[in-house]
Design a protein around this motif. Structure first.
Motif, PDB file in Angstrom:
ATOM      1  N   PHE A 168       0.831  -1.208   0.000  1.00  0.00           N
ATOM      2  CA  PHE A 168       0.000   0.000   0.000  1.00  0.00           C
ATOM      3  C   PHE A 168       0.862   1.253   0.000  1.00  0.00           C
ATOM      4  O   PHE A 168       0.568   2.216  -0.724  1.00  0.00           O
ATOM      5  N   ILE A 169       1.929   1.261   0.804  1.00  0.00           N
ATOM      6  CA  ILE A 169       2.812   2.426   0.829  1.00  0.00           C
ATOM      7  C   ILE A 169       3.468   2.619  -0.536  1.00  0.00           C
ATOM      8  O   ILE A 169       3.549   3.739  -1.055  1.00  0.00           O
ATOM      9  N   VAL A 170       3.949   1.524  -1.137  1.00  0.00           N
ATOM     10  CA  VAL A 170       4.580   1.617  -2.449  1.00  0.00           C
ATOM     11  C   VAL A 170       3.579   2.109  -3.490  1.00  0.00           C
ATOM     12  O   VAL A 170       3.903   2.960  -4.336  1.00  0.00           O
ATOM     13  N   ALA A 171       2.347   1.592  -3.434  1.00  0.00           N
ATOM     14  CA  ALA A 171       1.329   2.025  -4.394  1.00  0.00           C
ATOM     15  C   ALA A 171       1.018   3.512  -4.236  1.00  0.00           C
ATOM     16  O   ALA A 171       0.872   4.235  -5.239  1.00  0.00           O
ATOM     17  N   SER A 172       0.939   4.002  -3.000  1.00  0.00           N
ATOM     18  CA  SER A 172       0.656   5.417  -2.770  1.00  0.00           C
ATOM     19  C   SER A 172       1.803   6.291  -3.264  1.00  0.00           C
ATOM     20  O   SER A 172       1.579   7.332  -3.896  1.00  0.00           O
ATOM     21  N   LEU A 173       3.032   5.876  -2.996  1.00  0.00           N
ATOM     22  CA  LEU A 173       4.187   6.641  -3.462  1.00  0.00           C
ATOM     23  C   LEU A 173       4.269   6.640  -4.984  1.00  0.00           C
ATOM     24  O   LEU A 173       4.540   7.677  -5.607  1.00  0.00           O
ATOM     25  N   ALA A 174       4.030   5.480  -5.581  1.00  0.00           N
ATOM     26  CA  ALA A 174       4.087   5.399  -7.044  1.00  0.00           C
ATOM     27  C   ALA A 174       2.982   6.223  -7.682  1.00  0.00           C
ATOM     28  O   ALA A 174       3.183   6.837  -8.743  1.00  0.00           O
ATOM     29  N   LEU A 175       1.820   6.260  -7.059  1.00  0.00           N
ATOM     30  CA  LEU A 175       0.740   7.086  -7.580  1.00  0.00           C
ATOM     31  C   LEU A 175       1.126   8.562  -7.560  1.00  0.00           C
ATOM     32  O   LEU A 175       0.858   9.305  -8.509  1.00  0.00           O
ATOM     33  N   GLY A 176       1.759   8.989  -6.474  1.00  0.00           N
ATOM     34  CA  GLY A 176       2.226  10.369  -6.405  1.00  0.00           C
ATOM     35  C   GLY A 176       3.231  10.681  -7.497  1.00  0.00           C
ATOM     36  O   GLY A 176       3.184  11.751  -8.125  1.00  0.00           O
TER      37      GLY A 176
END
Length: 376
Positions: free
Chosen positions: A271-279
């Motif tokens: 989830f953290i990786v997905a949020s960072l990648a989305l940013g």
């Protein structure tokens, strides 16, 4: 003198005209300023509802009689319950509620019909997932309504006392229906979305505005390494945020931690990786930090309001539920509440975990593809 003419003759007019012309040229920012409020008003005004109905419900009918089936029909007729499955044991009923596939369960004991025939008060039980206070309140009121309706119908027949049915409600996971128990775990996901997406959405844009993007372009660093270099330092910040909220939630609000913390940390990684990648993906779509913030907020509000953090997704229209299903926070909230409030393990959480892994892989890949090591 005409007010407009006075304005055009003042020293303020040249500066005002210059800003208006610049705003007109920046069509992306102007479009977001006008479009975002309209989109969000239409979406949230249509989607946000607090009247929770049609809760997924499983039935354990150990009586298997016409009268027990009438009780099930009465429960469904309230509109608060939708029977999705008939289970064969209490273990199966608990499994459906722990996994989140059902929000309530009706248990009819084997002696239900025998008690009614003998004029005794028959008993049945409604088990409610009380981790969500709004959904559990709807289940409690629906169960009380169904119990009264069926009891009155039975009492009207010969040979039955006034209270022919005692339909008891048992809330699981949050017996006191405390809002803090429901809200605090969700805050972990909301804060991670808020900080991770906003911080990284301005990463590439900041490099471009400061003029340091040219230095990155001429280095031998590949696009994938550059993107991971932007993501990895913030992973530690994300885990620090999780730890702080867990500690404060326990100390200040007495929020239970029933499951495995190492498992929670492990499942938080995608989830953290997905949020960072989305940013980072958002940062490749814009030219300025202001645009990055506006685009970030366009995503964050649906992420918060349609994911089930504040309002139960069961109460939303089908279209809003589809939008919520496309948001990583929806699945992370299932993991958070499953681990912290229900104490379940990976056997119940593997499906949302795989979805988050898919989000992380796709968003990182899109970020790498969108970024070009060239100066436009």
């Amino acid at each position: 003198m005409n007010p407009f003419r006075r304005l055009t003759q003042s020293t303020l007019w040249p500066m005002l005209w210059k800003e208006l012309v610049q705003l007109r040229r920046d069509r992306f920012t102007l479009g977001m300023m006008l479009g975002i409020p309209a989109i969000q008003l239409a979406l949230f005004g249509y989607a946000i509802q607090t009247d929770v109905r049609h809760l997924p419900t499983v039935v354990l009918d150990e009586s298997r009689t016409p009268e027990s089936r009438r009780l099930v029909e009465t429960m469904q007729n309230t509109g608060n319950f939708d029977v999705i499955e008939h289970v064969r044991s209490r273990a199966e009923l608990a499994d459906r509620i722990e996994s989140g596939r059902a929000n309530a369960g009706l248990v009819i004991p084997p002696d239900y019909m025998r008690d009614l025939k003998r004029g005794r008060t028959a008993q049945a039980q409604v088990v409610v997932d009380a981790a969500d206070p709004l959904a559990s309140s709807a289940a409690l009121s629906g169960a009380a309504q169904a119990g009264r309706a069926r009891s009155d119908a039975l009492a009207a027949s010969p040979g039955h006392r006034h209270e022919a049915l005692d339909l008891r409600v048992r809330p699981w996971y949050n017996p006191g229906l405390r809002s803090a128990v429901y809200i605090v775990p969700g805050i972990i996901g909301v804060l991670l979305s808020l900080t991770m997406v906003l911080i990284t959405s301005m990463a590439i844009v900041r490099e471009r505005e400061r003029g340091t993007l040219e230095q990155l372009v001429v280095t031998p660093i590949g696009k994938t390494s550059l993107m991971f270099g932007k993501i990895l330092p913030f992973l530690m910040i994300g885990y620090v945020q999780i730890t702080v909220i867990l500690v404060l939630g326990r100390l200040l609000f007495n929020v239970p931690v029933l499951g495995s913390i190492p498992l929670l940390y492990l499942l938080s990684f995608p989830f953290i990786v997905a949020s960072l990648a989305l940013g980072l993906l958002l940062s490749t779509l814009v030219r300025t930090q202001v645009q990055a913030m506006q685009l970030g907020f366009l995503f964050l509000l649906p992420n918060i309001l349609l994911s089930g953090f504040m309002f139960p997704r069961q109460a939303m229209p089908r279209l809003a539920q589809w939008v919520g299903a496309a948001l990583p926070l929806t699945y992370f909230l299932t993991i958070l509440r499953g681990v912290l409030l229900k104490g379940v393990g990976l056997s119940h959480l593997w499906a949302p975990s795989l979805v988050l892994v898919g989000f992380a892989v796709v968003l990182v890949a899109l970020s790498v593809l969108r970024f070009h090591k060239t100066i436009e």
